[in-house]
Design an enzyme around this catalytic site. Sequence first.
Site, PDB file in Angstrom:
ATOM      1  N   ASP A   9       0.872  -1.168   0.000  1.00  6.30           N
ATOM      2  CA  ASP A   9       0.000   0.000   0.000  1.00  6.30           C
ATOM      3  C   ASP A   9       0.915   1.225   0.000  1.00  6.30           C
ATOM      4  OD1 ASP A   9      -2.389   1.627   0.443  1.00  6.30           O
ATOM      5  OD2 ASP A   9      -1.615   1.860   2.480  1.00  6.30           O
ATOM      6  N   ASP A  11      -0.004   5.099   0.905  1.00  6.25           N
ATOM      7  CA  ASP A  11      -0.173   6.060   1.996  1.00  6.25           C
ATOM      8  C   ASP A  11      -0.270   5.357   3.341  1.00  6.25           C
ATOM      9  OD1 ASP A  11      -0.243   8.163   0.106  1.00  6.25           O
ATOM     10  OD2 ASP A  11      -2.377   7.818  -0.223  1.00  6.25           O
ATOM     11  N   ASN A  52      -5.266   3.057  -3.475  1.00 10.78           N
ATOM     12  CA  ASN A  52      -6.547   3.691  -3.777  1.00 10.78           C
ATOM     13  C   ASN A  52      -6.333   5.204  -3.787  1.00 10.78           C
ATOM     14  OD1 ASN A  52      -7.872   1.222  -3.758  1.00 10.78           O
ATOM     15  ND2 ASN A  52      -8.741   1.489  -1.714  1.00 10.78           N
ATOM     16  N   ARG A 106     -10.621  -1.025  -6.806  1.00 12.20           N
ATOM     17  CA  ARG A 106     -10.537  -0.360  -5.499  1.00 12.20           C
ATOM     18  C   ARG A 106     -10.445  -1.407  -4.396  1.00 12.20           C
ATOM     19  NH1 ARG A 106     -10.895   4.421  -3.172  1.00 12.20           N
ATOM     20  NH2 ARG A 106     -11.823   4.602  -1.105  1.00 12.20           N
ATOM     21  N   LYS A 107      -9.352  -1.354  -3.643  1.00 12.55           N
ATOM     22  CA  LYS A 107      -9.184  -2.302  -2.542  1.00 12.55           C
ATOM     23  C   LYS A 107     -10.355  -2.157  -1.569  1.00 12.55           C
ATOM     24  CE  LYS A 107      -5.137  -0.471  -1.771  1.00 12.55           C
ATOM     25  NZ  LYS A 107      -3.905  -0.091  -1.087  1.00 12.55           N
ATOM     26  N   ASP A 132      -1.738  -0.692   5.766  1.00  9.15           N
ATOM     27  CA  ASP A 132      -2.135  -0.183   7.083  1.00  9.15           C
ATOM     28  C   ASP A 132      -3.645  -0.197   7.299  1.00  9.15           C
ATOM     29  OD1 ASP A 132      -2.538   1.908   5.193  1.00  9.15           O
ATOM     30  OD2 ASP A 132      -2.426   3.409   6.785  1.00  9.15           O
TER      31      ASP A 132
END
Length: 185
Positions: A9, A11, A52, A106-107, A132
């Site tokens: 991921d 961010d 995302n 989109r996860k 996270d």
Amino acid sequence: MVNKAFFLDRDGTVNAEIDYLHEPEKTVVLPGVAEAVKMIHAAGFMAIAVTNQAGVARGYYPEADIHAVHARIQQILLTQYGADALIDAWYFCPHHKDFTGDCSCRKPKPGMLLQAAADFDIDMSKSFMLGDRMSDLNAGANAGCAASCLVMTGYAGEKEALEAAQNGFCTAEDLPEAVRVLLAR
């Protein structure tokens, strides 16, 4: 030859969490990220970022800003840590169901991971997902990754750590620890 990957991921995992980060000058790479990517590469895995980015769907910024942030992350990793710390590929979902309708990328949906698997001939059963949020871990599970691990450097807190454990996911303080745990499996 079939490849294997660590899906990361962005961010809160690769860079400091800033809501709707789209300004390269505000990008801060988290401590240990370069070390983690170097471990990933040394173990024969690719490092692929999947993120995302609903700010595009919401009209907050254009897709070009996402590319600029990714370029800034790569520049920081290259100049401070060398070429073996670079992330191999970047995938992003610019959608949000409330603005652009449903999508497959989109996860927690697995679309970005499956696209990377097709693009790079990746064996998902030998690959891992790190993030996270539970949506990151579930994207890995939905894509068929061998395991997923929650890192506590972004939005994750005690509630997410408990949920991760209840769902069979590991938890780590940061990206290097998560990589070490998964490589030891």
